[in-house]
Design a protein around this motif. Structure first.
Motif, PDB file in Angstrom:
ATOM      1  N   GLY A 207     -84.188  38.583 -32.738  1.00 54.80           N
ATOM      2  CA  GLY A 207     -83.445  37.867 -31.716  1.00 54.80           C
ATOM      3  C   GLY A 207     -82.481  36.831 -32.259  1.00 54.80           C
ATOM      4  N   PRO A 208     -81.640  36.302 -31.376  1.00 51.25           N
ATOM      5  CA  PRO A 208     -80.625  35.319 -31.777  1.00 51.25           C
ATOM      6  C   PRO A 208     -81.208  34.091 -32.479  1.00 51.25           C
ATOM      7  N   GLN A 209     -82.420  33.682 -32.098  1.00 52.79           N
ATOM      8  CA  GLN A 209     -82.991  32.483 -32.706  1.00 52.79           C
ATOM      9  C   GLN A 209     -83.229  32.671 -34.208  1.00 52.79           C
ATOM     10  N   ALA A 210     -83.549  33.881 -34.646  1.00 51.25           N
ATOM     11  CA  ALA A 210     -83.722  34.145 -36.081  1.00 51.25           C
ATOM     12  C   ALA A 210     -82.413  33.899 -36.822  1.00 51.25           C
ATOM     13  N   PHE A 211     -81.294  34.278 -36.221  1.00 52.30           N
ATOM     14  CA  PHE A 211     -79.978  34.053 -36.818  1.00 52.30           C
ATOM     15  C   PHE A 211     -79.689  32.551 -36.879  1.00 52.30           C
ATOM     16  N   ILE A 212     -79.942  31.872 -35.785  1.00 54.39           N
ATOM     17  CA  ILE A 212     -79.689  30.425 -35.701  1.00 54.39           C
ATOM     18  C   ILE A 212     -80.559  29.683 -36.711  1.00 54.39           C
ATOM     19  N   ASP A 213     -81.848  30.026 -36.776  1.00 56.73           N
ATOM     20  CA  ASP A 213     -82.767  29.354 -37.698  1.00 56.73           C
ATOM     21  C   ASP A 213     -82.350  29.551 -39.151  1.00 56.73           C
ATOM     22  N   THR A 214     -81.885  30.743 -39.487  1.00 57.39           N
ATOM     23  CA  THR A 214     -81.462  31.011 -40.860  1.00 57.39           C
ATOM     24  C   THR A 214     -80.294  30.130 -41.255  1.00 57.39           C
ATOM     25  N   PHE A 215     -79.245  30.143 -40.473  1.00 59.12           N
ATOM     26  CA  PHE A 215     -78.052  29.396 -40.862  1.00 59.12           C
ATOM     27  C   PHE A 215     -78.246  27.889 -40.722  1.00 59.12           C
ATOM     28  N   THR A 216     -79.120  27.456 -39.818  1.00 58.64           N
ATOM     29  CA  THR A 216     -79.467  26.038 -39.719  1.00 58.64           C
ATOM     30  C   THR A 216     -80.240  25.618 -40.964  1.00 58.64           C
ATOM     31  N   GLY A 217     -81.206  26.445 -41.370  1.00 55.53           N
ATOM     32  CA  GLY A 217     -81.994  26.157 -42.571  1.00 55.53           C
ATOM     33  C   GLY A 217     -81.142  26.077 -43.815  1.00 55.53           C
ATOM     34  N   VAL A 218     -80.238  27.020 -43.967  1.00 54.48           N
ATOM     35  CA  VAL A 218     -79.346  27.024 -45.131  1.00 54.48           C
ATOM     36  C   VAL A 218     -78.571  25.711 -45.195  1.00 54.48           C
ATOM     37  N   SER A 219     -78.009  25.282 -44.066  1.00 46.49           N
ATOM     38  CA  SER A 219     -77.206  24.048 -44.083  1.00 46.49           C
ATOM     39  C   SER A 219     -78.070  22.792 -44.208  1.00 46.49           C
ATOM     40  N   GLN A 220     -79.364  22.879 -43.895  1.00 45.03           N
ATOM     41  CA  GLN A 220     -80.260  21.739 -44.102  1.00 45.03           C
ATOM     42  C   GLN A 220     -80.704  21.635 -45.566  1.00 45.03           C
ATOM     43  N   PHE A 221     -80.860  22.771 -46.238  1.00 44.71           N
ATOM     44  CA  PHE A 221     -81.368  22.787 -47.609  1.00 44.71           C
ATOM     45  C   PHE A 221     -80.268  22.639 -48.654  1.00 44.71           C
ATOM     46  N   TRP A 222     -79.065  23.100 -48.339  1.00 45.56           N
ATOM     47  CA  TRP A 222     -77.946  23.061 -49.280  1.00 45.56           C
ATOM     48  C   TRP A 222     -76.718  22.412 -48.650  1.00 45.56           C
ATOM     49  N   GLN A 223     -75.900  21.839 -49.486  1.00 45.89           N
ATOM     50  CA  GLN A 223     -74.542  21.475 -49.087  1.00 45.89           C
ATOM     51  C   GLN A 223     -73.706  22.725 -49.358  1.00 45.89           C
ATOM     52  N   ILE A 224     -73.026  23.226 -48.351  1.00 44.91           N
ATOM     53  CA  ILE A 224     -72.234  24.444 -48.512  1.00 44.91           C
ATOM     54  C   ILE A 224     -70.857  24.053 -49.046  1.00 44.91           C
ATOM     55  N   LEU A 225     -70.628  24.351 -50.314  1.00 39.54           N
ATOM     56  CA  LEU A 225     -69.365  24.007 -50.953  1.00 39.54           C
ATOM     57  C   LEU A 225     -68.312  25.077 -50.708  1.00 39.54           C
ATOM     58  N   ALA A 226     -68.742  26.332 -50.616  1.00 40.60           N
ATOM     59  CA  ALA A 226     -67.812  27.441 -50.332  1.00 40.60           C
ATOM     60  C   ALA A 226     -68.604  28.615 -49.784  1.00 40.60           C
ATOM     61  N   PHE A 227     -68.023  29.309 -48.836  1.00 38.59           N
ATOM     62  CA  PHE A 227     -68.578  30.560 -48.312  1.00 38.59           C
ATOM     63  C   PHE A 227     -67.381  31.452 -48.042  1.00 38.59           C
ATOM     64  N   SER A 228     -67.215  32.474 -48.874  1.00 40.20           N
ATOM     65  CA  SER A 228     -65.997  33.271 -48.841  1.00 40.20           C
ATOM     66  C   SER A 228     -66.270  34.756 -48.700  1.00 40.20           C
ATOM     67  N   PRO A 229     -66.179  35.292 -47.471  1.00 36.79           N
ATOM     68  CA  PRO A 229     -66.200  36.749 -47.337  1.00 36.79           C
ATOM     69  C   PRO A 229     -64.928  37.297 -47.995  1.00 36.79           C
ATOM     70  N   GLU A 230     -65.082  38.228 -48.925  1.00 39.87           N
ATOM     71  CA  GLU A 230     -63.927  38.761 -49.654  1.00 39.87           C
ATOM     72  C   GLU A 230     -63.508  40.135 -49.158  1.00 39.87           C
ATOM     73  N   GLU A 231     -64.467  40.922 -48.709  1.00 41.99           N
ATOM     74  CA  GLU A 231     -64.197  42.254 -48.157  1.00 41.99           C
ATOM     75  C   GLU A 231     -65.038  42.432 -46.910  1.00 41.99           C
ATOM     76  N   LEU A 232     -64.428  42.934 -45.845  1.00 43.48           N
ATOM     77  CA  LEU A 232     -65.146  43.208 -44.610  1.00 43.48           C
ATOM     78  C   LEU A 232     -64.541  44.484 -44.042  1.00 43.48           C
ATOM     79  N   PHE A 233     -65.381  45.490 -43.857  1.00 40.33           N
ATOM     80  CA  PHE A 233     -64.864  46.755 -43.325  1.00 40.33           C
ATOM     81  C   PHE A 233     -65.969  47.466 -42.562  1.00 40.33           C
ATOM     82  N   GLY A 234     -65.572  48.426 -41.756  1.00 42.93           N
ATOM     83  CA  GLY A 234     -66.554  49.099 -40.946  1.00 42.93           C
ATOM     84  C   GLY A 234     -66.271  50.562 -40.740  1.00 42.93           C
TER      85      GLY A 234
END
Length: 161
Positions: A62-89
């Motif tokens: 569910g959506p809460q798993a997504f929210i908890d993951t990205f909230t946790g990441v930003s609580q544990f680390w300072q995000i200096l860069a996040f760069s998607p380089e390739e995205l295709f489908g």
């Protein structure tokens, strides 16, 4: 006629995933893009030791798993860069490859890692999302002391890191 209009104005899976990645810490947008029964695989399916270091690791629903993951990441680390380089489908499948640089808030250690995402979109919602990274490096950004011993090479000796 309305069906055709709705179908033609619906976001493509790649656009939807791109929008999600640009808004991972906005619960309202995350909930609008993620299906109620979506599966989120963060780093592994179910590694209890890794979960002790990064509590969001493993499989969630569910959506809460997504929210908890990205909230946790930003609580544990300072995000200096996040760069998607390739995205295709292709159809409902979307792949994303990139890199990030994080600095752990507890140890002040900076880590750069590649990442990859496999996502599936159905009915205008993300239904599956698998995020992989260099977990050896990211978990090590929290290491506070001691060493670890490994013996990987059947013809070699044990090593200590």
């Amino acid at each position: 006629m309305n069906r055709k209009k709705n179908k033609s104005t619906a976001q493509k899976p790649t656009e939807l995933v791109r929008q999600f990645l640009a808004n991972t810490t906005n619960p309202t947008i995350v909930k609008s893009l993620v299906a109620k029964d979506a599966t989120y695989v963060s780093l592994n399916y179910d590694n209890l030791d890794l979960k002790k270091i990064m509590p969001w690791a493993g499989t969630g629903k569910g959506p809460q798993a997504f929210i908890d993951t990205f909230t946790g990441v930003s609580q544990f680390w300072q995000i200096l860069a996040f760069s998607p380089e390739e995205l295709f489908g292709a159809g409902e499948n979307v792949a994303v490859f990139g890199r990030f640089t994080y600095k752990s808030k507890t140890q002040g250690k900076t880590v750069e890692s590649p990442f990859s995402i496999l996502s599936r979109v159905r009915g205008g919602k993300i239904v599956y999302f698998q995020f992989l990274e260099d977990t050896f490096a990211t978990a090590a950004s929290f290491k506070s002391g001691g060493s670890s011993r490994f013996h990987s090479d059947p013809n070699g000796k044990e090593i200590e890191i």
